[in-house]
Design a protein around this motif. Sequence first.
Motif, PDB file in Angstrom:
ATOM      1  N   ILE A   5       0.856  -1.183   0.000  1.00  0.00           N
ATOM      2  CA  ILE A   5       0.000   0.000   0.000  1.00  0.00           C
ATOM      3  C   ILE A   5       0.894   1.235   0.000  1.00  0.00           C
ATOM      4  O   ILE A   5       1.761   1.388   0.857  1.00  0.00           O
ATOM      5  N   LEU A   6       0.663   2.098  -0.985  1.00  0.00           N
ATOM      6  CA  LEU A   6       1.423   3.339  -1.091  1.00  0.00           C
ATOM      7  C   LEU A   6       0.730   4.438  -0.298  1.00  0.00           C
ATOM      8  O   LEU A   6      -0.493   4.590  -0.380  1.00  0.00           O
ATOM      9  N   SER A   7       1.508   5.212   0.431  1.00  0.00           N
ATOM     10  CA  SER A   7       0.961   6.374   1.128  1.00  0.00           C
ATOM     11  C   SER A   7       0.626   7.453   0.100  1.00  0.00           C
ATOM     12  O   SER A   7       1.002   7.359  -1.078  1.00  0.00           O
ATOM     13  N   VAL A   8      -0.051   8.498   0.538  1.00  0.00           N
ATOM     14  CA  VAL A   8      -0.366   9.606  -0.367  1.00  0.00           C
ATOM     15  C   VAL A   8       0.918  10.198  -0.958  1.00  0.00           C
ATOM     16  O   VAL A   8       1.023  10.335  -2.185  1.00  0.00           O
ATOM     17  N   PRO A   9       1.937  10.539  -0.141  1.00  0.00           N
ATOM     18  CA  PRO A   9       3.162  11.091  -0.734  1.00  0.00           C
ATOM     19  C   PRO A   9       3.842  10.125  -1.714  1.00  0.00           C
ATOM     20  O   PRO A   9       4.350  10.546  -2.753  1.00  0.00           O
ATOM     21  N   GLU A  10       3.843   8.828  -1.406  1.00  0.00           N
ATOM     22  CA  GLU A  10       4.444   7.848  -2.315  1.00  0.00           C
ATOM     23  C   GLU A  10       3.672   7.782  -3.632  1.00  0.00           C
ATOM     24  O   GLU A  10       4.268   7.672  -4.707  1.00  0.00           O
ATOM     25  N   THR A  11       2.355   7.855  -3.550  1.00  0.00           N
ATOM     26  CA  THR A  11       1.522   7.809  -4.748  1.00  0.00           C
ATOM     27  C   THR A  11       1.756   9.051  -5.601  1.00  0.00           C
ATOM     28  O   THR A  11       1.928   8.954  -6.820  1.00  0.00           O
ATOM     29  N   LEU A  12       1.786  10.214  -4.963  1.00  0.00           N
ATOM     30  CA  LEU A  12       2.042  11.455  -5.697  1.00  0.00           C
ATOM     31  C   LEU A  12       3.398  11.392  -6.394  1.00  0.00           C
ATOM     32  O   LEU A  12       3.526  11.765  -7.561  1.00  0.00           O
ATOM     33  N   SER A  13       4.404  10.903  -5.699  1.00  0.00           N
ATOM     34  CA  SER A  13       5.747  10.802  -6.267  1.00  0.00           C
ATOM     35  C   SER A  13       5.783   9.832  -7.441  1.00  0.00           C
ATOM     36  O   SER A  13       6.395  10.106  -8.478  1.00  0.00           O
ATOM     37  N   LYS A  14       5.131   8.711  -7.306  1.00  0.00           N
ATOM     38  CA  LYS A  14       5.118   7.690  -8.359  1.00  0.00           C
ATOM     39  C   LYS A  14       4.447   8.220  -9.627  1.00  0.00           C
ATOM     40  O   LYS A  14       4.778   7.802 -10.731  1.00  0.00           O
ATOM     41  N   CYS A  15       3.538   9.166  -9.450  1.00  0.00           N
ATOM     42  CA  CYS A  15       2.797   9.718 -10.587  1.00  0.00           C
ATOM     43  C   CYS A  15       3.494  10.923 -11.214  1.00  0.00           C
ATOM     44  O   CYS A  15       2.884  11.675 -11.963  1.00  0.00           O
ATOM     45  N   GLY A  16       4.749  11.126 -10.915  1.00  0.00           N
ATOM     46  CA  GLY A  16       5.520  12.168 -11.589  1.00  0.00           C
ATOM     47  C   GLY A  16       5.448  13.505 -10.895  1.00  0.00           C
ATOM     48  O   GLY A  16       5.710  13.616  -9.708  1.00  0.00           O
ATOM     49  N   ASP A  17       5.070  14.515 -11.646  1.00  0.00           N
ATOM     50  CA  ASP A  17       5.070  15.882 -11.134  1.00  0.00           C
ATOM     51  C   ASP A  17       3.809  16.238 -10.361  1.00  0.00           C
ATOM     52  O   ASP A  17       3.575  17.399 -10.075  1.00  0.00           O
ATOM     53  N   VAL A  18       2.995  15.272 -10.050  1.00  0.00           N
ATOM     54  CA  VAL A  18       1.745  15.534  -9.339  1.00  0.00           C
ATOM     55  C   VAL A  18       2.064  15.987  -7.917  1.00  0.00           C
ATOM     56  O   VAL A  18       2.819  15.351  -7.203  1.00  0.00           O
ATOM     57  N   LYS A  19       1.489  17.109  -7.524  1.00  0.00           N
ATOM     58  CA  LYS A  19       1.754  17.661  -6.200  1.00  0.00           C
ATOM     59  C   LYS A  19       0.507  17.718  -5.325  1.00  0.00           C
ATOM     60  O   LYS A  19       0.573  18.128  -4.189  1.00  0.00           O
ATOM     61  N   SER A  20      -0.633  17.323  -5.859  1.00  0.00           N
ATOM     62  CA  SER A  20      -1.883  17.560  -5.158  1.00  0.00           C
ATOM     63  C   SER A  20      -2.766  16.321  -5.080  1.00  0.00           C
ATOM     64  O   SER A  20      -2.939  15.607  -6.067  1.00  0.00           O
ATOM     65  N   ARG A  21      -3.342  16.126  -3.916  1.00  0.00           N
ATOM     66  CA  ARG A  21      -4.347  15.067  -3.758  1.00  0.00           C
ATOM     67  C   ARG A  21      -5.554  15.350  -4.643  1.00  0.00           C
ATOM     68  O   ARG A  21      -6.218  14.431  -5.098  1.00  0.00           O
ATOM     69  N   ASN A  22      -5.831  16.635  -4.861  1.00  0.00           N
ATOM     70  CA  ASN A  22      -6.972  16.996  -5.708  1.00  0.00           C
ATOM     71  C   ASN A  22      -6.797  16.478  -7.129  1.00  0.00           C
ATOM     72  O   ASN A  22      -7.769  16.102  -7.780  1.00  0.00           O
TER      73      ASN A  22
END
Length: 76
Positions: A5-22
């Motif tokens: 299970i990836l945390s929110v920061p790990e998920t954002l990082s894995k998705c490249g330049d994404v900086k927002s949960r929104n």
Amino acid sequence: MTDRILSVPETLSKCGDVKSRNTLRGWIETRGFPEPVQISPGRIGWRESEVDAWLDQLPRGFLRPIGRNAPEHQAA
């Protein structure tokens, strides 16, 4: 074997330049990004295999390649 299970920061990082949960929420609603799973009250995460599968089906160049999708990890 249990999926990581990836945390929110790990998920954002894995998705490249994404900086927002929104952005992730928007992708869930409009682009088929995986739904998060509840880790504990007030804490969510994503199954790594589902995020990887979603990233793998994207058109080339949609996101900046990182991690296992980075050029240095691609077969020649």
